[in-house]
Design an enzyme around this catalytic site. Structure first.
Site, PDB file in Angstrom:
ATOM      1  N   ASP A   1       8.544 -10.773   0.002  1.00  0.00           N
ATOM      2  CA  ASP A   1       9.354 -11.763  -0.717  1.00  0.00           C
ATOM      3  C   ASP A   1       8.590 -13.068  -0.877  1.00  0.00           C
ATOM      4  O   ASP A   1       8.646 -13.709  -1.933  1.00  0.00           O
ATOM      5  CB  ASP A   1      10.652 -12.038   0.051  1.00  0.00           C
TER       6      ASP A   1
ATOM      7  N   GLU B   1       4.001   1.699  -0.929  1.00  0.00           N
ATOM      8  CA  GLU B   1       4.752   1.845  -2.172  1.00  0.00           C
ATOM      9  C   GLU B   1       3.864   2.337  -3.303  1.00  0.00           C
ATOM     10  O   GLU B   1       4.285   3.175  -4.115  1.00  0.00           O
ATOM     11  CB  GLU B   1       5.398   0.501  -2.540  1.00  0.00           C
TER      12      GLU B   1
ATOM     13  N   ARG C   1       0.820  -1.214   0.000  1.00  0.00           N
ATOM     14  CA  ARG C   1       0.000   0.000   0.000  1.00  0.00           C
ATOM     15  C   ARG C   1       0.859   1.271   0.000  1.00  0.00           C
ATOM     16  O   ARG C   1       0.616   2.185  -0.797  1.00  0.00           O
ATOM     17  CB  ARG C   1      -0.917   0.002   1.231  1.00  0.00           C
TER      18      ARG C   1
END
Length: 509
Positions: free
Chosen positions: A288, A215, A213
């Site tokens: 990741d 970013e 969110r």
């Protein structure tokens, strides 16, 4: 819900058919110094951490690769490390995990990027970062680009999916990103990006990007010169869709922490997948895990919504761990199995699955209590006993005798209640954290495997009679004898029922 649950399960069980994936990005070494805080320093108003152990793991794009290889995929990793001890340790860690490191370059004039976290109890006290901020040499990046492109074109090494794991440390400059995206489109290979920074133009034409969110808010602000408050999610998603169209990206998957994942795509309203985590302990590495699981899914030709759902499940597992830790295939299979019956039923597990959870609790410094029994005809005495046992620590693990084990102990007419029902009732209790059925006459194997801090047993036993007591003491644990409720027992209940059957006049007595 999955579109094809059976296909997803088969894909994970088959280790994603050991598909080949390539990860390109910024490598890091994550170090953890684990200890406990017992006092404040007399030299300054800071806590003193008494060091117990040190651990190291791959961070950044290295953690992405570790997620993939733990899921069973053949994984190659491209990036760089410094010509130093940290770089050697990181390369050794990756090679030991089975990752192809032939595309990792050694740079003489830069240190390996490392993050050292100091953990007191289960709280991160401080983080120390080591890195060089100067841009990477252009000739070096060109050399990396040529080697990576040759790897992709090689018929025996060609990946089924590519991940660009951008941590903003200099590896993924626009020329390299665009070359890899163009190469992937030519060969019809899905390319996924975990983005960084505010300018997403270097990712244009990618298959999928997976911002969180914050970013996406920063990227939208840079694109449209407008700040969108964090609480206005629908407005943010509309702006995200405009960004997706402008960059000609096929799919934009926004990770939203406790609100799950939102998918933006051509000619579709945003589709949402709710969050799956029951206990969020540390979000390090969750992104990741999301992109790794999603890439593995797309490489295995799973539908995008099933891949996102699976990635969401995987993220729900890793945020319950402390530190940057990759998902494993066993953990993902367990999450799939538990998804259909959340809350109570996922407490019932095998010893292998229980060991993984107990290990996580122990790493967080939480005290584990173990007890065992048949728990046939669960009554108030059982409930009181289990509640008192739970009060001795942070988690209560219950070993439950199977039907065969009960018959061996109590005779051919027991148990009254089938083991599956006994386990289900125990799991519904708030005091119970895990239920592990065992077929042996004693729980010694469970105790020695789990190594609880406290072994609880009813006060009708003496300490020397408690199975596993000496073993628990050998690793520094203790035995606790819990007082019982007088007059409450399954035997008394069954005797009362028998009297009523034999003498109807006793009914209601």
């Amino acid at each position: 819900m999955f579109l094809d649950r059976s296909l997803v399960l088969e894909t994970v069980q088959a280790a994603f058919a050991q598909r080949r994936l390539l990860v390109v990005g910024d490598l890091m070494l994550d170090r953890y110094l684990w200890g406990e805080v017992t006092r404040i320093s007399p030299e300054a108003p800071v806590p003193v951490v008494r060091l117990h152990k040190e651990t190291e793991n791959g961070g950044g794009s290295a953690n992405v690769a570790l997620n993939l290889v733990q899921l069973g995929l053949q994984t190659s990793l491209a990036g760089w490390v410094g010509q130093d001890a940290a770089g050697e340790r990181l390369l050794g860690l990756l090679q030991q995990a089975g990752i192809d490191t032939s595309l990792i370059q050694t740079v003489a004039n830069r240190p390996t990027i490392s993050k050292t976290r100091i953990i007191g109890g289960h709280q991160q006290m401080l983080r120390l970062d080591l890195e060089e901020n100067q841009p990477l040499d252009t000739a070096f990046l060109q050399q990396c680009q040529e080697q990576i492109v040759a790897h992709i074109h090689h018929p025996e090494r060609r990946p089924q999916a590519i991940i660009l794991s951008d941590y903003g440390k200099g590896m993924l400059q626009e020329p390299l990103c665009q070359t890899l995206i163009h190469t992937a489109r030519q060969l019809q290979i899905p390319l996924l990006v975990d983005p960084k920074g505010m300018d997403y133009r270097k990712y244009r034409h990618a298959t999928v990007i997976t911002p969180n969110r914050r970013e996406l808010m920063e990227a939208v602000a840079a694109q449209e010169q407008e700040h969108i408050p964090a609480g206005e999610l629908n407005r943010l998603l509309r702006a995200g869709e405009r960004l997706r169209q402008a960059l000609q990206i096929e799919l934009l998957a926004v990770t939203l922490s406790e609100q799950g994942i939102a998918l933006l795509e051509q000619d579709q309203e945003p589709r949402r997948i709710p969050a799956m985590a029951r206990e969020v302990y540390d979000v390090s590495g969750a992104g990741d895990t999301v992109i790794s699981t999603l890439a593995a899914s797309l490489a295995s030709n799973l539908p995008i919504m099933d891949g996102l759902h699976l990635a969401n499940l995987a993220a729900g597992v890793v945020v319950g761990k402390l530190g940057t830790t990759p998902i494993t295939r066993v953990e993902l299979l367990s999450a799939l199995a538990n998804e259909e019956h959340p809350a109570q039923s996922d407490k019932i597990c095998t010893l292998e699955s229980a060991l993984q959870r107990v290990t996580q609790w122990r790493q967080r410094g939480e005290k584990i209590v173990f007890t065992n029994g048949c728990f046939d005809l669960l009554h108030a005495g059982h409930v009181t006993y289990l509640e008192k046992a739970r009060q001795l620590g942070a988690h209560l693990v219950v070993g439950l005798n199977t039907d065969r084990s009960v018959r061996a102990l109590k005779g051919p007419h027991r148990p009254i209640i089938h083991e599956a029902d006994r386990a289900r009732v125990l799991a519904a209790m708030a005091a119970v954290d895990l239920v592990i059925p065992f077929d042996e006459e004693t729980p010694l194997t469970l105790i020695c495997t789990l190594q609880p801090h406290i072994l609880a047993k009813g006060a009708d036993y003496q300490e020397h009679q408690v199975v596993g007591g000496s073993e628990v003491k050998s690793w520094g644990g203790s035995v606790a004898l819990v007082p019982l409720v007088e007059g409450r027992s399954s035997t008394n209940i069954m005797a009362h029922i028998q009297r009523q059957q034999d003498d109807p006049s006793q009914q209601g007595a």
